[in-house]
Design an enzyme around this catalytic site. Structure first.
Site, PDB file in Angstrom:
ATOM      1  N   SER A 197       0.810  -1.213  -0.072  1.00  0.00           N
ATOM      2  CA  SER A 197      -0.003   0.036   0.064  1.00  0.00           C
ATOM      3  C   SER A 197       0.784   1.416   0.057  1.00  0.00           C
ATOM      4  O   SER A 197       0.727   2.257  -0.861  1.00  0.00           O
ATOM      5  CB  SER A 197      -1.208   0.024   1.189  1.00  0.00           C
ATOM      6  OG  SER A 197      -2.001  -1.101   0.914  1.00  0.00           O
ATOM      7  N   THR A 205      -6.683  -3.245   8.008  1.00  0.00           N
ATOM      8  CA  THR A 205      -6.632  -5.052   7.426  1.00  0.00           C
ATOM      9  C   THR A 205      -6.503  -5.646   8.627  1.00  0.00           C
ATOM     10  O   THR A 205      -7.027  -5.425   9.588  1.00  0.00           O
ATOM     11  CB  THR A 205      -5.342  -5.012   6.634  1.00  0.00           C
ATOM     12  OG1 THR A 205      -5.287  -6.077   5.838  1.00  0.00           O
ATOM     13  CG2 THR A 205      -4.030  -4.560   7.514  1.00  0.00           C
ATOM     14  N   LYS A 212     -10.563  -5.528  10.786  1.00  0.00           N
ATOM     15  CA  LYS A 212     -11.676  -4.895   9.954  1.00  0.00           C
ATOM     16  C   LYS A 212     -13.077  -5.250  10.552  1.00  0.00           C
ATOM     17  O   LYS A 212     -14.151  -4.393  10.068  1.00  0.00           O
ATOM     18  CB  LYS A 212     -11.638  -5.859   8.510  1.00  0.00           C
ATOM     19  CG  LYS A 212     -10.478  -5.513   7.709  1.00  0.00           C
ATOM     20  CD  LYS A 212     -10.801  -6.277   6.248  1.00  0.00           C
ATOM     21  CE  LYS A 212      -9.554  -5.890   5.282  1.00  0.00           C
ATOM     22  NZ  LYS A 212      -9.870  -6.313   4.091  1.00  0.00           N
ATOM     23  N   GLY A 217     -13.219 -19.066   4.184  1.00  0.00           N
ATOM     24  CA  GLY A 217     -12.886 -17.935   5.289  1.00  0.00           C
ATOM     25  C   GLY A 217     -14.264 -17.237   5.828  1.00  0.00           C
ATOM     26  O   GLY A 217     -15.393 -17.348   5.064  1.00  0.00           O
ATOM     27  N   GLY A 246     -14.054 -13.850   7.825  1.00  0.00           N
ATOM     28  CA  GLY A 246     -13.648 -12.833   8.431  1.00  0.00           C
ATOM     29  C   GLY A 246     -14.099 -11.633   7.558  1.00  0.00           C
ATOM     30  O   GLY A 246     -14.922 -11.738   6.781  1.00  0.00           O
ATOM     31  N   GLY A 263      -4.871 -11.362  -5.682  1.00  0.00           N
ATOM     32  CA  GLY A 263      -5.576 -10.178  -5.172  1.00  0.00           C
ATOM     33  C   GLY A 263      -4.977  -8.863  -5.402  1.00  0.00           C
ATOM     34  O   GLY A 263      -5.462  -7.778  -4.905  1.00  0.00           O
TER      35      GLY A 263
END
Length: 252
Positions: A19, A68, A72, A132, A134, A235
């Protein structure tokens, strides 16, 4: 925009993150000499209010934060309000300060995921397995349901949505779900050999397999999927798309 804009990413361990480089490119492209983006590691979300106060006292106010793993969802109690997307998903990946000093949460993961995957979707991607449960998995679930895709989760414990535990996932079930989305951080740098348990014999060349991890560019999960002939993607495109959406929201 204010004269100085300070942004960053909040998480527990962030050595894998691209990022800062992503936003540095944006700042350079847009001629924003007074904008910065930093990594902020926090070992416990309960420390968020104190950490935020100390940071802003020493370095000035923040203009916005990405959020992140693993915060979250757990950051929600520390926010005064949520956008409709964040409320519907139940998780945030972007927050910004309001005029009264409180913080609002938003979710751009869903739109980021849809923007990245839409060019690769086919008619036989009518059912998806999401690995997942989350914050990222919730955003992917929200996005796919908006497209009319039926979804089921593969999890370690029971959840309130249609799901199966890892040990109960059969190759036949995998074969009936031509879209697989790996939403856990397993396999993220530096744990390059890590991989969730999965019945790989159920994967075919008709499958589209997505791993939201982007560092490394090819996780062990994606290597295994490609070995079975599946189309596979990481991703990275989602990272860029959700960052673009967060930037627009921070500056709206």
């Amino acid at each position: 925009m204010t004269d100085k804009q300070r942004f960053g990413l909040l998480g527990r361990t962030l050595s894998h993150s691209h990022s800062p480089a992503l936003f540095a490119e944006r700042f350079k492209r847009e001629g924003l000499d007074n904008a910065s983006y930093s990594l902020f590691e926090l070992d416990e979300i309960e420390k968020f209010p104190q950490w935020l106060s100390q940071l802003q006292e020493s370095k000035g106010n923040l203009s916005g934060l990405n959020v992140t793993v693993p915060y979250k969802e757990s950051i929600l109690p520390y926010l005064s309000s949520l956008t409709k997307e964040a409320k519907a998903i139940g998780a945030v990946n972007a927050i910004k300060p309001l005029a009264d000093g409180t913080w609002m949460g938003h979710n751009t993961d869903a739109v980021g995921f849809l923007n990245s995957i839409r060019p690769f979707l086919r008619s036989d991607h009518e059912r998806a397995l999401i690995i997942g449960n989350g914050g990222a998995a919730k955003a992917v679930r929200f996005g796919l349901l908006e497209l009319g895709v039926a979804v089921a989760h593969v999890t370690r414990q029971e959840v309130s949505w249609p799901s199966v535990r890892f040990e109960g996932l059969s190759p036949e079930a995998v074969g009936h779900h031509k879209l697989i989305v790996q939403c856990t951080p397993v396999g993220t740098y530096p744990d390059l050999d890590a991989c969730v348990p999965f019945p790989w014999t159920g994967i075919t060349p008709q499958h589209l397999v997505v791993d939201l991890v982007y560092n490394p560019a090819e996780t062990q999960f994606l290597k295994n999927a490609r070995a079975m002939g599946a189309e596979a993607m990481n991703g990275k495109d989602m990272l860029h798309a959700q960052a673009d959406a967060a930037w627009r929201w921070w500056n709206a």
